[in-house]
Design a protein around this motif. Sequence first.
Motif, PDB file in Angstrom:
ATOM      1  N   THR A 105      51.989  66.615  62.877  1.00  0.00           N
ATOM      2  CA  THR A 105      50.814  66.085  62.178  1.00  0.00           C
ATOM      3  C   THR A 105      49.557  66.750  62.721  1.00  0.00           C
ATOM      4  O   THR A 105      49.557  67.264  63.852  1.00  0.00           O
ATOM      5  CB  THR A 105      50.685  64.561  62.371  1.00  0.00           C
ATOM      6  OG1 THR A 105      50.476  64.289  63.769  1.00  0.00           O
ATOM      7  CG2 THR A 105      51.937  63.845  61.878  1.00  0.00           C
ATOM      8  N   PRO A 106      48.462  66.753  61.931  1.00  0.00           N
ATOM      9  CA  PRO A 106      47.202  67.309  62.443  1.00  0.00           C
ATOM     10  C   PRO A 106      46.740  66.617  63.722  1.00  0.00           C
ATOM     11  O   PRO A 106      46.186  67.256  64.619  1.00  0.00           O
ATOM     12  CB  PRO A 106      46.225  67.062  61.293  1.00  0.00           C
ATOM     13  CG  PRO A 106      47.084  66.981  60.085  1.00  0.00           C
ATOM     14  CD  PRO A 106      48.360  66.344  60.533  1.00  0.00           C
TER      15      PRO A 106
ATOM     16  N   LEU B  52      52.860  81.365  63.157  1.00  0.00           N
ATOM     17  CA  LEU B  52      52.623  79.961  63.485  1.00  0.00           C
ATOM     18  C   LEU B  52      52.081  79.152  62.301  1.00  0.00           C
ATOM     19  O   LEU B  52      52.542  78.025  62.073  1.00  0.00           O
ATOM     20  CB  LEU B  52      51.684  79.852  64.684  1.00  0.00           C
ATOM     21  CG  LEU B  52      51.439  78.440  65.233  1.00  0.00           C
ATOM     22  CD1 LEU B  52      52.748  77.824  65.712  1.00  0.00           C
ATOM     23  CD2 LEU B  52      50.425  78.470  66.376  1.00  0.00           C
ATOM     24  N   PRO B  53      51.122  79.657  61.518  1.00  0.00           N
ATOM     25  CA  PRO B  53      50.649  78.877  60.357  1.00  0.00           C
ATOM     26  C   PRO B  53      51.763  78.545  59.369  1.00  0.00           C
ATOM     27  O   PRO B  53      51.795  77.433  58.819  1.00  0.00           O
ATOM     28  CB  PRO B  53      49.597  79.796  59.728  1.00  0.00           C
ATOM     29  CG  PRO B  53      49.112  80.643  60.848  1.00  0.00           C
ATOM     30  CD  PRO B  53      50.321  80.885  61.702  1.00  0.00           C
ATOM     31  N   ILE B  54      52.676  79.489  59.134  1.00  0.00           N
ATOM     32  CA  ILE B  54      53.795  79.251  58.215  1.00  0.00           C
ATOM     33  C   ILE B  54      54.738  78.198  58.802  1.00  0.00           C
ATOM     34  O   ILE B  54      55.200  77.286  58.092  1.00  0.00           O
ATOM     35  CB  ILE B  54      54.570  80.557  57.952  1.00  0.00           C
ATOM     36  CG1 ILE B  54      53.647  81.631  57.374  1.00  0.00           C
ATOM     37  CG2 ILE B  54      55.752  80.297  57.028  1.00  0.00           C
ATOM     38  CD1 ILE B  54      53.098  81.306  56.014  1.00  0.00           C
ATOM     39  N   ILE B  55      55.019  78.325  60.086  1.00  0.00           N
ATOM     40  CA  ILE B  55      55.911  77.364  60.748  1.00  0.00           C
ATOM     41  C   ILE B  55      55.311  75.964  60.710  1.00  0.00           C
ATOM     42  O   ILE B  55      56.003  74.980  60.406  1.00  0.00           O
ATOM     43  CB  ILE B  55      56.169  77.802  62.206  1.00  0.00           C
ATOM     44  CG1 ILE B  55      56.927  79.138  62.227  1.00  0.00           C
ATOM     45  CG2 ILE B  55      56.966  76.738  62.959  1.00  0.00           C
ATOM     46  CD1 ILE B  55      57.048  79.753  63.609  1.00  0.00           C
ATOM     47  N   ILE B  56      54.010  75.869  61.009  1.00  0.00           N
ATOM     48  CA  ILE B  56      53.338  74.567  60.999  1.00  0.00           C
ATOM     49  C   ILE B  56      53.331  73.973  59.590  1.00  0.00           C
ATOM     50  O   ILE B  56      53.466  72.753  59.413  1.00  0.00           O
ATOM     51  CB  ILE B  56      51.890  74.706  61.530  1.00  0.00           C
ATOM     52  CG1 ILE B  56      51.917  75.064  63.016  1.00  0.00           C
ATOM     53  CG2 ILE B  56      51.102  73.423  61.304  1.00  0.00           C
ATOM     54  CD1 ILE B  56      52.575  74.034  63.899  1.00  0.00           C
TER      55      ILE B  56
ATOM     56  N   GLU C 200      43.963  77.582  65.286  1.00  0.00           N
ATOM     57  CA  GLU C 200      43.050  76.788  64.477  1.00  0.00           C
ATOM     58  C   GLU C 200      43.445  76.824  63.001  1.00  0.00           C
ATOM     59  O   GLU C 200      43.364  75.819  62.290  1.00  0.00           O
ATOM     60  CB  GLU C 200      41.607  77.296  64.643  1.00  0.00           C
ATOM     61  CG  GLU C 200      40.939  76.856  65.925  1.00  0.00           C
ATOM     62  CD  GLU C 200      40.739  75.344  65.983  1.00  0.00           C
ATOM     63  OE1 GLU C 200      40.513  74.726  64.917  1.00  0.00           O
ATOM     64  OE2 GLU C 200      40.821  74.783  67.088  1.00  0.00           O
ATOM     65  N   ALA C 201      43.867  78.001  62.537  1.00  0.00           N
ATOM     66  CA  ALA C 201      44.319  78.130  61.155  1.00  0.00           C
ATOM     67  C   ALA C 201      45.545  77.251  60.910  1.00  0.00           C
ATOM     68  O   ALA C 201      45.684  76.647  59.835  1.00  0.00           O
ATOM     69  CB  ALA C 201      44.642  79.587  60.833  1.00  0.00           C
ATOM     70  N   SER C 202      46.406  77.158  61.896  1.00  0.00           N
ATOM     71  CA  SER C 202      47.593  76.310  61.782  1.00  0.00           C
ATOM     72  C   SER C 202      47.206  74.836  61.654  1.00  0.00           C
ATOM     73  O   SER C 202      47.797  74.089  60.862  1.00  0.00           O
ATOM     74  CB  SER C 202      48.501  76.507  63.001  1.00  0.00           C
ATOM     75  OG  SER C 202      48.893  77.851  63.124  1.00  0.00           O
ATOM     76  N   ILE C 203      46.211  74.418  62.421  1.00  0.00           N
ATOM     77  CA  ILE C 203      45.736  73.038  62.331  1.00  0.00           C
ATOM     78  C   ILE C 203      45.149  72.760  60.949  1.00  0.00           C
ATOM     79  O   ILE C 203      45.410  71.718  60.331  1.00  0.00           O
ATOM     80  CB  ILE C 203      44.688  72.750  63.423  1.00  0.00           C
ATOM     81  CG1 ILE C 203      45.317  72.852  64.810  1.00  0.00           C
ATOM     82  CG2 ILE C 203      44.064  71.368  63.227  1.00  0.00           C
ATOM     83  CD1 ILE C 203      44.336  72.666  65.952  1.00  0.00           C
ATOM     84  N   TYR C 204      44.362  73.689  60.440  1.00  0.00           N
ATOM     85  CA  TYR C 204      43.744  73.535  59.120  1.00  0.00           C
ATOM     86  C   TYR C 204      44.808  73.420  58.028  1.00  0.00           C
ATOM     87  O   TYR C 204      44.702  72.571  57.128  1.00  0.00           O
ATOM     88  CB  TYR C 204      42.830  74.728  58.847  1.00  0.00           C
ATOM     89  CG  TYR C 204      42.166  74.693  57.493  1.00  0.00           C
ATOM     90  CD1 TYR C 204      41.145  73.782  57.214  1.00  0.00           C
ATOM     91  CD2 TYR C 204      42.571  75.567  56.491  1.00  0.00           C
ATOM     92  CE1 TYR C 204      40.544  73.741  55.969  1.00  0.00           C
ATOM     93  CE2 TYR C 204      41.974  75.539  55.237  1.00  0.00           C
ATOM     94  CZ  TYR C 204      40.959  74.629  54.986  1.00  0.00           C
ATOM     95  OH  TYR C 204      40.363  74.590  53.745  1.00  0.00           O
ATOM     96  N   ILE C 205      45.842  74.247  58.119  1.00  0.00           N
ATOM     97  CA  ILE C 205      46.940  74.186  57.142  1.00  0.00           C
ATOM     98  C   ILE C 205      47.666  72.851  57.237  1.00  0.00           C
ATOM     99  O   ILE C 205      48.010  72.240  56.214  1.00  0.00           O
ATOM    100  CB  ILE C 205      47.913  75.357  57.378  1.00  0.00           C
ATOM    101  CG1 ILE C 205      47.250  76.669  56.954  1.00  0.00           C
ATOM    102  CG2 ILE C 205      49.214  75.149  56.615  1.00  0.00           C
ATOM    103  CD1 ILE C 205      48.044  77.899  57.297  1.00  0.00           C
ATOM    104  N   SER C 206      47.884  72.381  58.457  1.00  0.00           N
ATOM    105  CA  SER C 206      48.539  71.096  58.653  1.00  0.00           C
ATOM    106  C   SER C 206      47.712  69.971  58.026  1.00  0.00           C
ATOM    107  O   SER C 206      48.265  69.046  57.417  1.00  0.00           O
ATOM    108  CB  SER C 206      48.743  70.823  60.148  1.00  0.00           C
ATOM    109  OG  SER C 206      49.394  69.587  60.353  1.00  0.00           O
TER     110      SER C 206
ATOM    111  N   LYS D 185      45.526  66.754  69.364  1.00  0.00           N
ATOM    112  CA  LYS D 185      45.696  66.100  70.661  1.00  0.00           C
ATOM    113  C   LYS D 185      46.013  67.112  71.753  1.00  0.00           C
ATOM    114  O   LYS D 185      45.512  67.021  72.888  1.00  0.00           O
ATOM    115  CB  LYS D 185      46.812  65.057  70.569  1.00  0.00           C
ATOM    116  CG  LYS D 185      47.094  64.343  71.894  1.00  0.00           C
ATOM    117  CD  LYS D 185      48.215  63.329  71.723  1.00  0.00           C
ATOM    118  CE  LYS D 185      48.529  62.647  73.055  1.00  0.00           C
ATOM    119  NZ  LYS D 185      49.635  61.654  72.920  1.00  0.00           N
ATOM    120  N   TYR D 186      46.862  68.099  71.395  1.00  0.00           N
ATOM    121  CA  TYR D 186      47.281  69.084  72.391  1.00  0.00           C
ATOM    122  C   TYR D 186      46.518  70.402  72.263  1.00  0.00           C
ATOM    123  O   TYR D 186      46.940  71.417  72.805  1.00  0.00           O
ATOM    124  CB  TYR D 186      48.789  69.335  72.261  1.00  0.00           C
ATOM    125  CG  TYR D 186      49.611  68.147  72.683  1.00  0.00           C
ATOM    126  CD1 TYR D 186      49.869  67.890  74.024  1.00  0.00           C
ATOM    127  CD2 TYR D 186      50.100  67.240  71.738  1.00  0.00           C
ATOM    128  CE1 TYR D 186      50.610  66.789  74.421  1.00  0.00           C
ATOM    129  CE2 TYR D 186      50.846  66.128  72.120  1.00  0.00           C
ATOM    130  CZ  TYR D 186      51.096  65.909  73.465  1.00  0.00           C
ATOM    131  OH  TYR D 186      51.819  64.812  73.858  1.00  0.00           O
TER     132      TYR D 186
END
Length: 271
Positions: free
Chosen positions: A211-212, A197-201, A253-259, A217-218
Amino acid sequence: MSKKELKEMSFLEHLEELRKILIRATLAIIIMATVVFFVSDFIFDSVIFGPTRTSFVTYRFFCDLSHYVGFKDSICVESLPFIIQNTDMEGQVNILVWICLVAGFILSFPYILWLLWGFISPALYEKERKNAALFIFVASILFFLGVLFGYFVVIPMSVNFFATFKVSDIVQNHFTLDSYIGMVKTSLIASGLFFELPIIIYFLTKLGLVTPAFLRKYWKYAVVIILIVAAIVTPPDVVSQLIVAIPMLIIYEASIYISVLVHKKQLKENG
């Protein structure tokens, strides 16, 4: 291949490049599947059917944890009352082939990533293309961590839950080989891909599709979904559910941070 050359390629030429990649990826999977075939006895006896035994490392860990937190034997797995049976004449042959192919896919995943990177890299900037080794390494590590999470957490939790769940004492659990292997395949591949998921995001954010703010939001909906999944595949106790849910929440959460990092960098570059 430069960006200019990429743009000059026709749609059919793009399809031809993709066809070559699919052929190479398929050959890699078949080669690794053949290797797995020669150790299939070990794969089935020690790996695939490992979670069907109460001596499996995950069950022993939970029992030790139960004693450590003062729950006594409340989350110890003392028995798994079910049997696995084959009901189709060609069932065991089909299962052998499928497991070899799935194992071949897992083992060849870094090479498949390398092929995919070669396909998309011409559309990237020179600086981004230099990060090929890092991308393949990180994505491979995340995938393998996801597979391990599926094997040591999701599968034993699912086996324990379905083995002990009863609508009546009259009904005995006789699972078909196909249903058990299907659960194993789904758990391994789905967990491995979820950890991507982090790579995809990262790529979706670069393309402007995510977007972050959207992810934040979700966030609450993602948490609810993750908790529901954790509740489904675990016994009805909080400790087990948290052990499944926490790594999934960390990945999100890591995905959000990367975004956030990618979005800030894009805003900075755009002035």
